[in-house]
Enzyme design. Structure first.
Site, PDB file in Angstrom:
ATOM      1  CG  ASN A 156      -1.763   1.220   1.368  1.00 39.39           C
ATOM      2  OD1 ASN A 156      -1.905   1.998   0.424  1.00 39.39           O
ATOM      3  ND2 ASN A 156      -2.338   1.410   2.542  1.00 39.39           N
ATOM      4  CD1 TRP A 157       3.666   1.367  -2.805  1.00 36.15           C
ATOM      5  CD2 TRP A 157       3.895   2.777  -4.532  1.00 36.15           C
ATOM      6  NE1 TRP A 157       4.649   0.865  -3.624  1.00 36.15           N
ATOM      7  CE2 TRP A 157       4.802   1.702  -4.701  1.00 36.15           C
ATOM      8  CE3 TRP A 157       3.847   3.768  -5.505  1.00 36.15           C
ATOM      9  CZ2 TRP A 157       5.669   1.616  -5.789  1.00 36.15           C
ATOM     10  CZ3 TRP A 157       4.702   3.679  -6.601  1.00 36.15           C
ATOM     11  CH2 TRP A 157       5.602   2.622  -6.733  1.00 36.15           C
ATOM     12  CE  LYS A 158      -0.139   3.188   4.916  1.00 33.02           C
ATOM     13  NZ  LYS A 158       0.017   3.346   6.376  1.00 33.02           N
TER      14      LYS A 158
ATOM     15  CG  HIS B 231      -5.771   1.611   5.541  1.00 32.65           C
ATOM     16  ND1 HIS B 231      -5.297   2.507   6.477  1.00 32.65           N
ATOM     17  CD2 HIS B 231      -4.748   0.759   5.286  1.00 32.65           C
ATOM     18  CE1 HIS B 231      -4.046   2.212   6.763  1.00 32.65           C
ATOM     19  NE2 HIS B 231      -3.682   1.161   6.057  1.00 32.65           N
TER      20      HIS B 231
ATOM     21  CD  GLU C  15      -2.998   5.327   6.903  1.00 33.16           C
ATOM     22  OE1 GLU C  15      -1.951   4.951   7.458  1.00 33.16           O
ATOM     23  OE2 GLU C  15      -3.117   5.426   5.663  1.00 33.16           O
TER      24      GLU C  15
ATOM     25  CD  GLU D 271      -3.075  -2.446   7.570  1.00 30.46           C
ATOM     26  OE1 GLU D 271      -1.920  -2.421   7.145  1.00 30.46           O
ATOM     27  OE2 GLU D 271      -3.913  -1.595   7.283  1.00 30.46           O
TER      28      GLU D 271
ATOM     29  N   GLY E 200       2.906   2.094  10.893  1.00 33.19           N
ATOM     30  CA  GLY E 200       3.888   3.159  10.734  1.00 33.19           C
ATOM     31  C   GLY E 200       4.609   3.568  12.001  1.00 33.19           C
TER      32      GLY E 200
ATOM     33  CB  SER F 220       5.497  -1.946  12.077  1.00 32.77           C
ATOM     34  OG  SER F 220       5.091  -0.626  12.386  1.00 32.77           O
TER      35      SER F 220
ATOM     36  N   GLY G 168       2.985  -1.291   4.240  1.00 31.94           N
ATOM     37  CA  GLY G 168       2.963   0.133   3.963  1.00 31.94           C
ATOM     38  C   GLY G 168       4.303   0.632   3.468  1.00 31.94           C
ATOM     39  N   GLY G 169       5.016   1.352   4.323  1.00 30.47           N
ATOM     40  CA  GLY G 169       6.259   2.015   3.917  1.00 30.47           C
ATOM     41  C   GLY G 169       7.291   1.119   3.273  1.00 30.47           C
TER      42      GLY G 169
END
Length: 249
Positions: A11-13, A97, A99, A167, A173, A212, A233-234
């Site tokens: 997921n590049w967000k 998600h 977010e 999640e 993150g 994470s 994610g990251g």
């Protein structure tokens, strides 16, 4: 009943411009040289879906969107429908998600409506659930995720391809991760809730872990019972890091 092949989705967000496609192409090249033991997907921002789909056409990396609107069209300025996500070249879509739930006030009912829209557009939904730190510390994690499964997964999912992504909100993150025992406990509860909602249709879909995930902890997390992959994610923004997780399957 046999479980689905594991899925590792990135997921590049709200990250990535045209130049970022080079990372996706590097990933695709590496998987062409050495095939993955799992399904691999990248979910870039909507502005890159079409270009990424074209750049990786015919390859091993599947393309997904990060959200869609519940309606097929209309006066929803700035929104993207499931049909548009599909038309741009995506085959999967992340929905619910944390977010989106926290920042945009999305409810379980909103998520379920988006899942219906995704299915109608022939998209494979990845439905996200997870507890906050306050809920975890209050001993409510299992209760919260079970309620989210019941409310976010429409009955029409039975027999369709989909995934659920657990999640823990407090782990996204932050560099923090639950213990392996905590992950196993929640994944078992999520599976039970899926079966309660969908019957046999809830036994096969993979339950991804997210929060994470990185190359250094991926192997032990992916070995936990009922962990059917990862939503990353990251670490998915760089091909090298993402490959480290993919190779851990």
């Amino acid at each position: 009943m046999k479980q689905s092949v594991k899925l590792v989705a990135g997921n590049w967000k709200m990250n990535g411009l045209g130049a970022s496609l080079a990372e996706a192409e590097t990933l695709e090249k590496a998987l062409k040289e050495q095939a993955a033991a799992c399904r691999v997907a990248l979910c870039p921002p909507a502005t890159l879906i079409d270009r990424m789909a074209q750049a990786l056409k015919g390859g091993a990396v599947e393309i997904g969107g990060q959200d869609c609107h519940a309606e097929t069209s209309g006066a929803y300025t700035g929104s993207v429908s499931a049909e548009m996500v599909r038309d741009a070249g995506a085959r999967l879509v992340i929905l619910g998600h944390s977010e989106r739930r926290a920042g945009f006030g999305e409810t379980d009912a909103d998520v379920a409506a988006k899942v219906e829209a995704a299915l109608a557009a022939d998209l494979e939904p990845i439905i996200c659930i997870g507890e906050t730190l306050q809920e975890r510390e209050a001993g409510q994690a299992v209760e919260v995720v079970s309620r989210q499964v019941a409310g976010s997964l429409p009955a029409s999912l039975a027999g369709k391809a989909f995934a659920v992504a657990y999640e823990p909100v407090w782990a996204i993150g932050t560099g923090l991760t639950p213990t392996l025992e905590q992950i196993e406990e929640v994944h078992a509860a999520v599976r039970a809730a899926m079966v309660a909602k969908l019957g046999d249709g809830g036994r096969v879909a993979p339950i991804l872990y997210g929060g994470s995930v990185k190359p250094s902890n991926a192997r032990e997390i992916l070995a936990v019972a009922e962990v059917g992959g990862a939503l990353v994610g990251g670490a998915s923004l760089k091909a090298e890091d993402f490959l480290g997780i993919i190779r851990a399957v």
